[in-house]
Motif scaffolding. Structure first.
Motif, mmCIF file in Angstrom:
data_model
loop_
_atom_site.group_PDB
_atom_site.id
_atom_site.type_symbol
_atom_site.label_atom_id
_atom_site.label_comp_id
_atom_site.label_asym_id
_atom_site.label_seq_id
_atom_site.Cartn_x
_atom_site.Cartn_y
_atom_site.Cartn_z
ATOM 1 N N PRO A 1 0.842 -1.212 0.000
ATOM 2 C CA PRO A 1 0.000 0.000 0.000
ATOM 3 C C PRO A 1 0.867 1.248 0.000
ATOM 4 C CG PRO A 1 -0.726 -1.553 1.671
ATOM 5 C CD PRO A 1 0.614 -2.040 1.190
ATOM 6 N N PHE A 2 0.388 2.309 -0.606
ATOM 7 C CA PHE A 2 1.133 3.570 -0.635
ATOM 8 C C PHE A 2 0.138 4.718 -0.584
ATOM 9 C CE2 PHE A 2 0.161 2.345 -4.941
ATOM 10 C CZ PHE A 2 -0.229 3.521 -5.560
ATOM 11 N N GLU A 3 0.647 5.889 -0.259
ATOM 12 C CA GLU A 3 -0.186 7.074 -0.133
ATOM 13 C C GLU A 3 0.048 8.046 -1.261
ATOM 14 O OE1 GLU A 3 0.001 9.190 3.508
ATOM 15 O OE2 GLU A 3 -0.919 7.593 4.708
ATOM 16 N N LEU A 4 -1.030 8.623 -1.736
ATOM 17 C CA LEU A 4 -0.965 9.765 -2.645
ATOM 18 C C LEU A 4 -1.398 10.994 -1.848
ATOM 19 C CD1 LEU A 4 -2.634 8.499 -5.971
ATOM 20 C CD2 LEU A 4 -0.198 8.827 -5.512
ATOM 21 N N SER A 5 -0.566 12.014 -1.819
ATOM 22 C CA SER A 5 -0.898 13.250 -1.105
ATOM 23 C C SER A 5 -1.435 14.280 -2.076
ATOM 24 C CB SER A 5 0.340 13.794 -0.386
ATOM 25 O OG SER A 5 0.737 12.917 0.638
ATOM 26 N N PHE A 6 -2.491 14.988 -1.639
ATOM 27 C CA PHE A 6 -3.161 15.969 -2.478
ATOM 28 C C PHE A 6 -2.828 17.374 -1.975
ATOM 29 C CE2 PHE A 6 -5.283 12.061 -3.211
ATOM 30 C CZ PHE A 6 -5.884 12.134 -4.463
ATOM 31 N N PRO A 7 -3.072 18.382 -2.793
ATOM 32 C CA PRO A 7 -2.814 19.758 -2.350
ATOM 33 C C PRO A 7 -3.585 20.063 -1.058
ATOM 34 C CG PRO A 7 -3.241 19.702 -4.709
ATOM 35 C CD PRO A 7 -3.539 18.333 -4.188
ATOM 36 N N PRO A 8 -2.973 20.809 -0.139
ATOM 37 C CA PRO A 8 -3.618 21.092 1.153
ATOM 38 C C PRO A 8 -4.865 21.960 1.001
ATOM 39 C CG PRO A 8 -1.597 22.367 0.899
ATOM 40 C CD PRO A 8 -1.636 21.422 -0.267
ATOM 41 N N ILE A 9 -5.792 21.743 1.963
ATOM 42 C CA ILE A 9 -7.022 22.535 2.048
ATOM 43 C C ILE A 9 -7.093 23.087 3.470
ATOM 44 C CG2 ILE A 9 -9.532 22.504 1.918
ATOM 45 C CD1 ILE A 9 -9.283 20.089 0.047
ATOM 46 N N GLY A 10 -7.035 24.396 3.605
ATOM 47 C CA GLY A 10 -7.080 25.005 4.921
ATOM 48 C C GLY A 10 -5.969 24.508 5.828
ATOM 49 N N GLY A 11 -4.796 24.279 5.256
ATOM 50 C CA GLY A 11 -3.664 23.839 6.038
ATOM 51 C C GLY A 11 -3.634 22.350 6.316
ATOM 52 N N VAL A 12 -4.588 21.600 5.788
ATOM 53 C CA VAL A 12 -4.651 20.150 6.009
ATOM 54 C C VAL A 12 -4.446 19.445 4.677
ATOM 55 C CG1 VAL A 12 -6.088 18.230 6.780
ATOM 56 C CG2 VAL A 12 -6.203 20.421 7.968
ATOM 57 N N THR A 13 -3.582 18.449 4.680
ATOM 58 C CA THR A 13 -3.248 17.752 3.437
ATOM 59 C C THR A 13 -4.008 16.441 3.341
ATOM 60 O OG1 THR A 13 -1.021 18.697 3.448
ATOM 61 C CG2 THR A 13 -1.384 16.733 2.063
ATOM 62 N N PRO A 14 -4.992 16.321 2.411
ATOM 63 C CA PRO A 14 -5.683 15.047 2.228
ATOM 64 C C PRO A 14 -4.737 14.022 1.598
ATOM 65 C CG PRO A 14 -6.887 16.874 1.210
ATOM 66 C CD PRO A 14 -5.508 17.367 1.500
ATOM 67 N N SER A 15 -5.000 12.759 1.895
ATOM 68 C CA SER A 15 -4.185 11.704 1.291
ATOM 69 C C SER A 15 -5.071 10.498 1.009
ATOM 70 C CB SER A 15 -3.024 11.316 2.198
ATOM 71 O OG SER A 15 -3.499 10.734 3.392
ATOM 72 N N LEU A 16 -4.608 9.696 0.036
ATOM 73 C CA LEU A 16 -5.352 8.522 -0.394
ATOM 74 C C LEU A 16 -4.418 7.320 -0.357
ATOM 75 C CD1 LEU A 16 -8.028 7.434 -1.633
ATOM 76 C CD2 LEU A 16 -7.062 7.937 -3.880
ATOM 77 N N THR A 17 -4.868 6.224 0.258
ATOM 78 C CA THR A 17 -4.066 4.999 0.328
ATOM 79 C C THR A 17 -4.559 4.023 -0.737
ATOM 80 O OG1 THR A 17 -3.717 5.319 2.687
ATOM 81 C CG2 THR A 17 -3.288 3.124 1.814
ATOM 82 N N LEU A 18 -3.577 3.528 -1.601
ATOM 83 C CA LEU A 18 -3.909 2.655 -2.722
ATOM 84 C C LEU A 18 -2.980 1.457 -2.741
ATOM 85 C CD1 LEU A 18 -3.963 5.417 -5.508
ATOM 86 C CD2 LEU A 18 -5.985 4.393 -4.508
ATOM 87 N N MET A 19 -3.363 0.487 -3.541
ATOM 88 C CA MET A 19 -2.469 -0.592 -3.968
ATOM 89 C C MET A 19 -2.663 -0.775 -5.463
ATOM 90 S SD MET A 19 -2.567 -3.539 -1.006
ATOM 91 C CE MET A 19 -1.827 -4.695 -2.151
ATOM 92 N N ALA A 20 -1.553 -0.984 -6.222
ATOM 93 C CA ALA A 20 -1.629 -1.153 -7.672
ATOM 94 C C ALA A 20 -0.825 -2.379 -8.088
ATOM 95 C CB ALA A 20 -1.092 0.095 -8.386
ATOM 96 N N ALA A 21 -1.354 -3.120 -9.030
ATOM 97 C CA ALA A 21 -0.655 -4.314 -9.515
ATOM 98 C C ALA A 21 -1.066 -4.593 -10.957
ATOM 99 C CB ALA A 21 -0.978 -5.515 -8.635
ATOM 100 N N VAL A 22 -0.106 -5.140 -11.745
ATOM 101 C CA VAL A 22 -0.384 -5.532 -13.124
ATOM 102 C C VAL A 22 -1.087 -6.881 -13.110
ATOM 103 C CG1 VAL A 22 0.640 -6.110 -15.375
ATOM 104 C CG2 VAL A 22 1.631 -4.280 -13.966
ATOM 105 N N VAL A 23 -2.139 -7.003 -13.905
ATOM 106 C CA VAL A 23 -2.868 -8.265 -14.010
ATOM 107 C C VAL A 23 -2.996 -8.634 -15.485
ATOM 108 C CG1 VAL A 23 -4.152 -7.921 -11.883
ATOM 109 C CG2 VAL A 23 -5.100 -7.070 -14.024
ATOM 110 N N HIS A 24 -3.370 -9.870 -15.756
ATOM 111 C CA HIS A 24 -3.558 -10.292 -17.143
ATOM 112 C C HIS A 24 -4.777 -9.620 -17.731
ATOM 113 C CE1 HIS A 24 -0.405 -13.259 -16.907
ATOM 114 N NE2 HIS A 24 -0.947 -13.770 -15.787
ATOM 115 N N ALA A 25 -4.646 -9.219 -18.972
ATOM 116 C CA ALA A 25 -5.760 -8.574 -19.670
ATOM 117 C C ALA A 25 -6.809 -9.590 -20.033
ATOM 118 C CB ALA A 25 -5.263 -7.867 -20.925
ATOM 119 N N CYS A 26 -8.017 -9.162 -20.111
ATOM 120 C CA CYS A 26 -9.107 -10.040 -20.530
ATOM 121 C C CYS A 26 -10.118 -9.226 -21.302
ATOM 122 C CB CYS A 26 -9.761 -10.736 -19.345
ATOM 123 S SG CYS A 26 -10.503 -9.612 -18.172
#
Length: 1111
Positions: free
Chosen positions: A108-133
């Protein structure tokens, strides 16, 4: 680094987000993630609820393919949980590449977004390559379903967010235009109509037009319309409720009208269960809205109507345990219930009010402002004086400070009687009234406060000008109160009272005529069961009585008596007020020689009995009775009244009813019901079960120290006693049991004299006399003209001085002071009684008699009455009382009857225990050196047919002694005994570890117990506060089941007492056959013989000290 993502399939898992903050500060329905793959395709996650810590959890995943190297990720706020109008408000937007997403491997990793009112929102994701279908992008869709409506809505969101940040009015105007346009496109039947209404309403509410009441009302109507389209069960119902509450709270903040806060309260009650703890909506939005509503409701005027109290209960439900507003909610509900009690007289309202008030106090820590300072009135006065200094002349709140200080000083005057306090109170009320002219909302309150203070000062100083001014103030108050004012009747009654006082002073007939008319007017407007009718009846009685005392017109006295009767029996007024009224009735009836005196006494006893019956413990009953300490002579005064009316039977009944209330209230739960069981077993079982439950509840409540818990226990006690009363009423409906547990009649009481006459000695300020209740026939009155109540008090005090002096003398020294006193007891008290016993009743010598002393008689050793003279013919000494008869005492006739009834239940084999404690710990008395030898002596004298045992030394503890009392039929106690005159139920026997109290003994039911010898000090000395109750250790043992008890009147010398003990048991075992055991009914005779036998060994005061109580 993984390879290029071009043409690859990538699986994204959206885990969660932190520090999520909506730029517009609008309450969102939820948060979702939007991933924009290209300009025409995007994927949206599910809308999830925002938590109180501004985090969101998803767990959503999607598999995407994309040829271009970049994509955008957005965190958005949605204002709808189902179908969305537009795409909501952007919280954060981030441009990234597929390669960056894949750069973190499987972690898992975090993406940080531009701050809003001095608070920085962040999003936790996981990414992986899978077979196409095939059909990989089925999750993608074109979001622009209705392009124009969606674009316009999003433009409105954006401009509104800009306005919140910049406060530029043109941005708000733009937002409103966009939202208005969208609403125009969404007709009433359009699925997005409610969302469009809400967007427009929210922008209007928090915009620049929110201060205009008309605009707020228009906005509120938009929220109402949206809520109507989202009924309960709709996904957006909760948020619509919250939005309407927010609007109504704004409306109330601008115009504090109760109707708005009442509607908010009802909506909050519906909303709160729909908002789980831990959600952002609950913690940030709903809780603060509810807090506002509960705070404002707590500050509304007290409303005692059913609807008002229902709303107060709703407020309390919104303030669970731990809520900061709960003490206030408890307090205002308690006040509302108390107000409804005043209007309707329901004891349930008063009980609940007390419980709620106790809980409110318990929730406020020491020092908390809500606890108040009522425990220290001086501090209250000091604080109000300081406030007055801080609010000088011209301050807008000075009138409140003046009024509060006046009230505190008025209360202090009633506590201390210092005229300076009432003078200052009048002065402060006067100044407050100048600041509250006619038309001021509190003008009428201060008018009445000043009038009451002036009337109070008149009662103290008798300055007629105070009375005249009070009358003028009450008249003004009456003028400003409309005819339908709910409190008008109180002014009528108050004005009547001051007019009555002026009539008594200056005797102008107009005053008393008006006083009567005003009281009658107050009674006309009040419902029959209104508690305040009592005061109208009371002052009407006072008016008629005042006029009678001036004009001596007999009909006025009759009317006064009738209103005494009505006031004292008014069912919705509390017992204390009615008891006081009945007491005053007895006093006036005696003073005026009115024939209603006996009825007045009876009414007093009935009311006091009912009042004490509401108390759940023995000690609380005594405390309640002690509150009427000024009436403690009423039992003997009532008996005296009946004697003077030549109604001796009634005299016996009243003396018994008035004297035995403490014991009768406790013993009625132990009443034998054999006859009832024989004919009506179901009623008997129900009665016994309820009696047991009432008794257990009463005993349990005695140990509770927490006041709130004690009040709750008292309520449970009253609930059970109501059931108990119903069961008793059912029994009384049976013809054979019509007087079940009622105050006994003379015929019932005469049973006490079955084996010998009972002599009731009446000591009243009106007359002193003795009533002899014979075995059969009518009672006999023995006037005691040579002695008065004052003489008896003097005689009692002289005995109290002479006994200690005699105890310091040697055995052979003459007890001259005692001899003089005992001769006075013989000549003035017992000789007239003996003359009737001998010459009228022809009672044989050595017959048994029972003495039942009252008031001052209880402290005089009547059994030791002695002429100490030689016969006229010089043939020997004149006999004393104990030469003539075998004397016993009984606290009441009922106690003797009950002991005799219990004798029939003797079914267990005899057992004897000797309990001794000569070495008490903790400084509880000097060492008793003769205790061990006394125990050995008793053990040797008691026949072996009894199961004999001894408890002494370290084993003679409180628990050990109590167990011995419970498990044996005969008990001998040798130890220190101490009478507590302040708290007689704390009178006790001193044991090794802790005292064995009278209350401990009374709480035990020992029906098999027969006899107790109390070789201890002060075991048969009564209570100074309620002397006619005869509350002492010996009586307590008799109450718990011992039929025959020997106790002591004063300090026992253990070194010489053993001679009396030895002689007593020697006489008890005389003429016993093999296998026979002692008979407790012979104890009085054995004590009589023992005191004669030890004359040469034991001094007079130590022979007199022992008395016999019971069968």
């Amino acid at each position: 680094m993984p390879g290029s993502a071009e043409s690859q399939s990538i699986r994204l898992e959206i885990i969660g987000a932190k520090n999520v903050q909506v730029p517009s500060k609008r309450m969102p329905a939820g948060i979702y993630i939007s991933i924009n793959v290209d300009f025409r395709r995007r994927w949206k996650s599910a809308v999830r609820v925002l938590s109180s810590d501004k985090s969101v959890a998803w767990g959503d995943s999607v598999t995407l393919t994309q040829a271009s190297p970049s994509l955008s990720v957005e965190i958005r706020a949605s204002f709808e949980l189902d179908r969305m109008l537009g795409n909501g408000e952007i919280i954060g937007k981030l441009q990234t590449s597929w390669d960056e997403l894949l750069d973190h491997g499987d972690e898992p990793f975090e993406l940080s977004f531009p701050p809003i009112g001095g608070v920085t929102p962040s999003l936790t994701l996981m990414a992986a390559v899978v077979h196409a279908c095939d059909n990989q992008d089925n999750a993608l869709f074109d979001s622009l379903v209705d392009c124009k409506i969606a674009r316009e809505t999003e433009a409105g969101y954006a401009r509104y967010a800009e306005y919140i940040t910049s406060k530029t009015v043109s941005h708000l105007n733009d937002a409103l235009q966009h939202f208005q346009s969208v609403l125009g496109r969404c007709s009433v039947d359009h699925p997005d109509h409610a969302a469009a209404l809400t967007n427009l309403a929210y922008a209007r509410l928090l915009g620049y037009i929110r201060n205009e009441l008309q605009d707020i009302d228009t906005t509120t109507s938009l929220f109402r319309e949206a809520l109507a389209l989202r009924p309960q069960g709709h996904p957006n119902h909760t948020l619509s409720l919250y939005n309407l509450i927010t609007a109504l709270n704004w409306r109330h903040s601008k115009e504090r009208t109760a109707v708005f806060i009442h509607e908010c309260l009802q909506l909050c009650y519906k909303l709160l269960p729909l908002c789980p703890e831990g959600t952002y909506l609950r913690s940030i939005g709903v809780d603060s809205a509810v807090d506002y509503v509960t705070n404002k409701c707590n500050n509304l005027p007290i409303d005692a109507s059913d609807e008002g109290i229902r709303l107060r209960r709703v407020v309390l439900e919104l303030c669970p345990l731990g809520h900061q507003r709960r003490p206030g909610a408890l307090t205002v509900l308690a006040l509302a219930l108390k107000a409804r009690f005043r209007e309707r007289g329901s004891i349930d309202d008063l009980e609940e009010s007390i419980q709620l008030g106790r809980e409110a106090v318990s929730l406020c820590p020491e020092g908390h402002s809500d606890r108040g300072k009522s425990h220290d009135l001086d501090e209250v006065i000091s604080m109000n004086e300081e406030v007055l200094r801080l609010w000088p002349v011209g301050h807008k709140f000075r009138d409140f400070s003046l009024d509060n200080l006046g009230s505190a000083l008025y209360t202090r005057f009633h506590k201390r009687g210092d005229v300076n306090y009432i003078n200052r109170a009048v002065s402060f009320y006067r100044e407050a009234l100048t600041l509250r002219p006619p038309g001021h909302p509190h003008h009428d309150t201060t008018l009445n406060n000043l009038a009451l203070a002036l009337k109070t000062r008149y009662d103290k100083l008798h300055v007629i000008e105070d009375l005249n001014e009070a009358i003028d103030l009450y008249r003004e108050s009456l003028r400003v109160r409309p005819l339908d004012h709910p409190e008008r009747h109180r002014i009528l009654i108050n004005l009547s009272s001051v007019l009555c006082s002026r009539f008594t002073r200056i005797r102008q007939n107009e005053d008393v005529e008006e006083a009567i008319r005003l009281c009658q007017e107050s009674l006309v407007v009040l419902p029959l069961l209104h508690p305040d009718r009592y005061f109208g009846l009371m002052w009407l009685q006072e008016a008629y009585l005042s006029r009678y005392q001036v004009q001596r017109n007999p009909p006025d006295l009759s009317l006064a008596v009738e209103h005494y009767r009505l006031a004292s029996r008014h069912p919705t007024q509390g017992f204390p007020q009615r008891i006081i009224r009945a007491y005053n009735w007895t006093i006036k009836a005696e003073q005026l020689g009115d024939g209603s005196a006996l009825e007045a006494y009876s009414t007093f006893f009935e009311l006091l009995d009912a009042h004490l019956g509401t108390r759940s413990s023995t000690t609380s009953r005594r405390e309640a009775a002690a509150a009427f300490h000024y009436a403690r002579s009423l039992p003997v005064d009532a008996a005296s009244c009946a004697i003077r009316s030549d109604n001796l039977r009634r005299a016996v009944e009243l003396a018994e009813q008035g004297r035995g209330q403490q014991w009768s209230l406790a013993s009625r739960l132990k009443t034998p019901v054999e006859e009832l069981e024989a004919g009506y077993p179901h009623l008997a079982r129900k009665f016994l079960e309820l009696s047991k439950r009432v008794s257990n509840t009463a005993q349990g409540s005695a140990a509770i120290t927490d006041r709130a818990a004690a009040d709750q226990a008292a309520t449970e006690y009253r609930r059970l006693t109501t059931q108990w009363d119903t069961a008793v009423a059912d029994i009384r409906n049976l013809q054979a049991f019509s007087r079940f547990l009622l105050p006994p009649s003379y015929e019932d009481l005469q049973v006490a004299a079955r084996t010998g006459p009972v002599i009731i000695l009446i000591a009243s300020k009106y007359s002193c006399s003795a009533i002899i209740v014979p075995t059969s026939g009518e009672p006999h009155n023995v006037a005691l003209p040579s002695i008065t109540l004052t003489d008896l008090e003097d005689l009692k005090d002289r005995f109290a001085r002479a006994i200690p002096q005699a105890s310091k003398m040697g055995l052979k020294q003459p007890r001259n002071d005692l001899i003089v006193l005992l001769r006075a007891v013989w000549d003035d008290i017992m000789l007239p009684v003996v003359n009737v016993l001998e010459h009228v009743l022809a009672l044989k010598r050595q017959s048994r008699i029972w003495l039942c002393p009252t008031a001052a008689f209880t402290s005089i050793p009547l059994h030791a009455a002695h002429p100490f003279r030689t016969k006229a013919d010089r043939s020997g000494k004149e006999p004393c009382l104990e030469d003539l008869y075998i004397c016993s005492y009984t606290p009441t006739l009922s106690a003797l009857i009950r002991s005799r009834q219990m004798m029939k239940k003797r079914r267990v084999p005899p057992s004897f225990v000797a309990v001794g404690q000569g070495q008490p710990s903790g400084g509880n008395g000097k060492e008793l050196l003769a205790v061990d030898s006394e125990l050995e002596l008793v053990h040797k004298l008691v026949p072996a047919t009894a199961n004999r045992s001894t408890v002494s030394g370290d084993a003679a503890t409180r628990a050990g002694a109590l167990e011995a009392l419970e498990q044996n039929t005969w008990v001998h106690l040798a130890c220190h005994g101490k009478q507590d005159h302040q708290q007689p139920y704390d009178s006790h026997f001193v044991m090794k570890d802790a005292p064995l109290t009278l209350l401990d003994i009374m709480e035990k039911d020992i029906p098999h117990a027969e006899f107790a010898f109390l070789s201890a000090c002060h075991t048969a000395v009564g209570d100074k506060e309620t002397p006619d109750e005869v509350i002492h250790l010996a009586a307590g043992l008799q109450f718990s089941g011992f039929k025959s008890v020997i106790g002591t009147l004063w300090e026992v010398d253990d070194a010489v007492a053993k001679h009396v003990v030895e002689a007593f048991y020697e006489h008890m075992v005389k003429k016993l056959g093999d296998g026979e055991f002692m008979d407790c009914t012979k104890a009085a005779w054995a004590l009589n013989r023992a005191t004669h036998a030890v004359k040469t060994k034991v001094p007079l005061e130590q022979r007199m000290v022992f008395i016999h109580i019971g069968v």
